[in-house]
Design a protein around this motif. Structure first.
Motif, PDB file in Angstrom:
ATOM      1  N   ARG A   1       0.802  -1.235   0.000  1.00  0.00           N
ATOM      2  CA  ARG A   1       0.000   0.000   0.000  1.00  0.00           C
ATOM      3  C   ARG A   1       0.825   1.271   0.000  1.00  0.00           C
ATOM      4  N   GLN A   2       2.090   1.215   0.435  1.00  0.00           N
ATOM      5  CA  GLN A   2       2.921   2.413   0.430  1.00  0.00           C
ATOM      6  C   GLN A   2       3.538   2.683  -0.938  1.00  0.00           C
ATOM      7  N   GLU A   3       3.442   1.717  -1.840  1.00  0.00           N
ATOM      8  CA  GLU A   3       4.059   1.866  -3.154  1.00  0.00           C
ATOM      9  C   GLU A   3       3.143   2.539  -4.166  1.00  0.00           C
ATOM     10  N   ALA A   4       1.853   2.572  -3.888  1.00  0.00           N
ATOM     11  CA  ALA A   4       0.895   3.185  -4.813  1.00  0.00           C
ATOM     12  C   ALA A   4      -0.401   3.458  -4.055  1.00  0.00           C
ATOM     13  N   GLU A   5      -1.212   4.352  -4.618  1.00  0.00           N
ATOM     14  CA  GLU A   5      -2.497   4.659  -3.982  1.00  0.00           C
ATOM     15  C   GLU A   5      -3.581   3.652  -4.349  1.00  0.00           C
ATOM     16  N   VAL A   6      -3.370   2.906  -5.433  1.00  0.00           N
ATOM     17  CA  VAL A   6      -4.316   1.867  -5.843  1.00  0.00           C
ATOM     18  C   VAL A   6      -3.529   0.582  -6.101  1.00  0.00           C
ATOM     19  N   ILE A   7      -3.908  -0.478  -5.415  1.00  0.00           N
ATOM     20  CA  ILE A   7      -3.286  -1.781  -5.607  1.00  0.00           C
ATOM     21  C   ILE A   7      -4.308  -2.696  -6.282  1.00  0.00           C
ATOM     22  N   VAL A   8      -3.921  -3.297  -7.396  1.00  0.00           N
ATOM     23  CA  VAL A   8      -4.823  -4.160  -8.163  1.00  0.00           C
ATOM     24  C   VAL A   8      -4.296  -5.587  -8.147  1.00  0.00           C
ATOM     25  N   ALA A   9      -5.153  -6.523  -7.742  1.00  0.00           N
ATOM     26  CA  ALA A   9      -4.829  -7.942  -7.872  1.00  0.00           C
ATOM     27  C   ALA A   9      -5.036  -8.306  -9.339  1.00  0.00           C
ATOM     28  N   SER A  10      -3.936  -8.515 -10.056  1.00  0.00           N
ATOM     29  CA  SER A  10      -3.983  -8.608 -11.517  1.00  0.00           C
ATOM     30  C   SER A  10      -3.808 -10.039 -12.010  1.00  0.00           C
ATOM     31  N   ARG A  11      -4.715 -10.421 -12.902  1.00  0.00           N
ATOM     32  CA  ARG A  11      -4.650 -11.755 -13.515  1.00  0.00           C
ATOM     33  C   ARG A  11      -3.704 -11.801 -14.699  1.00  0.00           C
ATOM     34  N   TYR A  12      -3.374 -10.650 -15.275  1.00  0.00           N
ATOM     35  CA  TYR A  12      -2.708 -10.634 -16.573  1.00  0.00           C
ATOM     36  C   TYR A  12      -1.303 -10.050 -16.551  1.00  0.00           C
ATOM     37  N   VAL A  13      -0.722  -9.920 -15.382  1.00  0.00           N
ATOM     38  CA  VAL A  13       0.703  -9.611 -15.304  1.00  0.00           C
ATOM     39  C   VAL A  13       1.448 -10.936 -15.164  1.00  0.00           C
ATOM     40  N   PRO A  14       2.760 -10.953 -15.425  1.00  0.00           N
ATOM     41  CA  PRO A  14       3.507 -12.209 -15.264  1.00  0.00           C
ATOM     42  C   PRO A  14       3.285 -12.820 -13.892  1.00  0.00           C
ATOM     43  N   LYS A  15       3.059 -14.138 -13.869  1.00  0.00           N
ATOM     44  CA  LYS A  15       2.783 -14.959 -12.682  1.00  0.00           C
ATOM     45  C   LYS A  15       1.338 -14.853 -12.211  1.00  0.00           C
ATOM     46  N   GLY A  16       0.528 -14.028 -12.878  1.00  0.00           N
ATOM     47  CA  GLY A  16      -0.895 -13.998 -12.585  1.00  0.00           C
ATOM     48  C   GLY A  16      -1.612 -15.043 -13.427  1.00  0.00           C
TER      49      GLY A  16
ATOM     50  N   MET B   1     -11.050 -19.686 -15.348  1.00  0.00           N
ATOM     51  CA  MET B   1     -12.411 -19.369 -15.775  1.00  0.00           C
ATOM     52  C   MET B   1     -12.688 -20.063 -17.095  1.00  0.00           C
ATOM     53  N   PRO B   2     -13.948 -20.186 -17.487  1.00  0.00           N
ATOM     54  CA  PRO B   2     -14.264 -20.819 -18.770  1.00  0.00           C
ATOM     55  C   PRO B   2     -13.512 -20.159 -19.915  1.00  0.00           C
ATOM     56  N   PHE B   3     -13.143 -20.967 -20.909  1.00  0.00           N
ATOM     57  CA  PHE B   3     -12.287 -20.499 -22.001  1.00  0.00           C
ATOM     58  C   PHE B   3     -12.853 -19.265 -22.699  1.00  0.00           C
ATOM     59  N   VAL B   4     -14.140 -19.315 -23.073  1.00  0.00           N
ATOM     60  CA  VAL B   4     -14.742 -18.198 -23.805  1.00  0.00           C
ATOM     61  C   VAL B   4     -14.721 -16.931 -22.962  1.00  0.00           C
ATOM     62  N   ARG B   5     -15.070 -17.068 -21.690  1.00  0.00           N
ATOM     63  CA  ARG B   5     -15.084 -15.893 -20.819  1.00  0.00           C
ATOM     64  C   ARG B   5     -13.677 -15.320 -20.656  1.00  0.00           C
ATOM     65  N   LYS B   6     -12.672 -16.196 -20.565  1.00  0.00           N
ATOM     66  CA  LYS B   6     -11.299 -15.710 -20.416  1.00  0.00           C
ATOM     67  C   LYS B   6     -10.847 -14.965 -21.661  1.00  0.00           C
ATOM     68  N   VAL B   7     -11.174 -15.505 -22.834  1.00  0.00           N
ATOM     69  CA  VAL B   7     -10.800 -14.836 -24.089  1.00  0.00           C
ATOM     70  C   VAL B   7     -11.455 -13.467 -24.171  1.00  0.00           C
ATOM     71  N   LEU B   8     -12.753 -13.400 -23.822  1.00  0.00           N
ATOM     72  CA  LEU B   8     -13.455 -12.116 -23.865  1.00  0.00           C
ATOM     73  C   LEU B   8     -12.853 -11.127 -22.860  1.00  0.00           C
ATOM     74  N   SER B   9     -12.459 -11.642 -21.701  1.00  0.00           N
ATOM     75  CA  SER B   9     -11.848 -10.777 -20.683  1.00  0.00           C
ATOM     76  C   SER B   9     -10.525 -10.205 -21.174  1.00  0.00           C
ATOM     77  N   ILE B  10      -9.712 -11.041 -21.811  1.00  0.00           N
ATOM     78  CA  ILE B  10      -8.424 -10.569 -22.331  1.00  0.00           C
ATOM     79  C   ILE B  10      -8.635  -9.534 -23.431  1.00  0.00           C
ATOM     80  N   ILE B  11      -9.584  -9.806 -24.336  1.00  0.00           N
ATOM     81  CA  ILE B  11      -9.875  -8.851 -25.411  1.00  0.00           C
ATOM     82  C   ILE B  11     -10.350  -7.525 -24.835  1.00  0.00           C
TER      83      ILE B  11
END
Length: 481
Positions: free
Chosen positions: A163-178, A182-192
């Protein structure tokens, strides 16, 4: 004296000096206060002090906001885990807020039985739930997560530690190691979806649709949120970015919903995302965005990129080896990054928040009242500022005041005496709505400006132009001795 000793005996050691001063010199009409929320009379009691003492009752550190619609079975598992994890963080105080979107199951009963505060949302949708939770949150930080157990409560610890490194911390699925289970179609739509927003709006982020976030409450309190569906997540994060708040993504493993049905409707939400993208595109390309100047340096529009870089080149060349510099109206310009001894001044806090990354001293102040002593700087820069303020002698007098004798003044502004600028400004209005050209209120011509500056005690040393339209003038302040 006995009354004073009696009162002092009932307060904790840390409050004694404050109380002693107030008893010695009591205010004329206001009662003694331990803090701004707790008025107390001079007849202090031990029990009342224990209730209001800021050290025994520190400000709440975290508010946990959980939107819920028929999530009773999931909350029965989630809330005990939340309490265990957050209690282990050692926070000085926290609250759990469940925002009920009109559940027909036992969501409210389960939440109440597990020490959560229930709020019945009035505005529709996931966006309405978040807005209601933000309004009612009392914590210094606000944690948001889903009720369906797709957001592992154990991950709160690394978010809290960051929390001291930024004012907003996001739990991210799409950074390295995230990752995201989820279902394949939903994941593809989320990435798009995420790539469309981040690439289309030039955002250095990866997962702007994750709802698992830790906000410093000041980032979202009073934010003008318009979205009502899940597109609110994109809007909130983009508005935080536009205000210059730092955003940090940390890798997170998203889990599938444990029980119940998802509330996502692809068609309805797809239209909502399109509307939000359009509104956020307008924001990202307006001067309201904190990184407008910095982003223009790398603009995909060749004339805009050239203009920024040529202005930067001329200004930094004029300021080279000048010594201590003051950049008035610094915005998020890279001039700050390029000069060694420089202080940045801007009236807009969002611009200064963004410019923190340059590691230079920053001051929130107005050109009409600079908070510096006389003859402080060897060089003063005012690039693209004076055309945005009402015509007045005061800014020029202030620049002269803080400048040392024989110091340099670098003044940049459009030259309205040139037809080329008038043509460019007309095109600017049409092609880049919301840009700086929409804010110009005072027009200067070179000859008139130079004469005025001579009256203020400045001598013109050099004059350069960007595309024959924006003049950048180098002056020297005459010795007043």
């Amino acid at each position: 004296m006995r009354l004073r000793d009696e009162v002092l005996g009932k307060v904790c050691r840390s409050c004694k000096d404050t109380v002693r001063g107030l008893l010695t010199n009591p205010p004329a009409s206001t009662p003694f206060r331990i803090d701004s929320q707790a008025p107390m009379s001079y007849n202090v009691t031990a029990s009342s002090h224990a209730q209001y003492c800021p050290l025994r009752n520190p400000p709440m550190q975290m508010s946990i906001v959980i939107p819920a619609l028929n999530e009773g079975s999931n909350l029965r598992l989630l809330l005990p885990r939340l309490h265990r994890v957050v209690s282990a963080l050692g926070t000085e105080g926290y609250e759990t807020i469940v925002v009920d979107g009109g559940s027909t199951d036992d969501t409210a009963e389960v939440a109440s039985s597990l020490d959560a505060r229930i709020i019945v949302q009035q505005e529709p949708g996931y966006g309405g739930a978040l807005k209601a939770g933000f309004r009612m949150a009392n914590g210094k930080y606000i944690l948001t997560l889903d009720a369906d157990l797709s957001h592992d409560p154990d991950f709160i610890q690394p978010m809290w530690e960051a929390r001291q490194e930024a004012e907003v911390i996001v739990a991210s699925r799409y950074v390295p190691k995230g990752s995201a289970q989820m279902p394949f179609v939903r994941k593809v739509l989320s990435i798009i979806l995420n790539r469309s927003f981040t690439k289309g709006l030039s955002l250095p982020l990866h997962d702007i649709s994750s709802g698992f976030r830790l906000y410093r409450s000041s980032t979202v309190k009073n934010m003008p949120i318009e979205s009502s569906d899940f597109d609110v997540l994109e809007e909130i994060l983009i508005r935080c970015y536009a205000q210059g708040w730092r955003i940090k993504e940390i890798p997170f493993q998203y889990l599938p919903r444990q029980r119940g049905d998802s509330h996502i409707s692809l068609l309805r939400f797809g239209l909502a995302y399109l509307r939000t993208f359009r509104r956020m595109w307008e924001l990202r390309n307006s001067v309201l965005c904190a990184d407008y100047d910095d982003r223009a340096f790398e603009s995909r529009i060749p004339p805009q990129r050239y203009w920024q870089r040529e202005r930067h080149r001329i200004v930094t060349e004029f300021a080279a080896s000048a010594g201590s510099c003051l950049d008035i109206g610094c915005g998020s310009s890279r001039i700050l990054a390029s000069l060694e001894q420089v202080v940045g001044v801007d009236i807009l806090l969002r611009k200064l928040r963004w410019s923190r990354k340059y590691g230079k001293p920053l001051v929130n102040a107005s050109i009409f009242d600079l908070p510096f002593s006389d003859a402080t700087f060897d060089c003063v820069i005012s690039s693209e500022v004076i055309e945005h303020i009402p015509a007045s002698d005061k800014p020029f007098l202030e620049m002269r005041r803080v400048l040392k004798d024989d110091g340099r003044l670098i003044l940049g502004t459009p030259d309205y005496g040139r037809l080329s600028w008038r043509i460019i400004e007309g095109l600017y209005h049409r092609l880049i709505p919301g840009g700086y050209a929409d804010e110009h209120m005072t027009q200067y011509k070179k000859e008139e400006l130079v004469r005025s500056m001579e009256e203020f005690g400045f001598l013109l040393l050099d004059a350069r132009y960007v595309l024959g339209s924006e003049m950048i003038l180098l002056f020297r302040q005459a010795d007043t001795a």
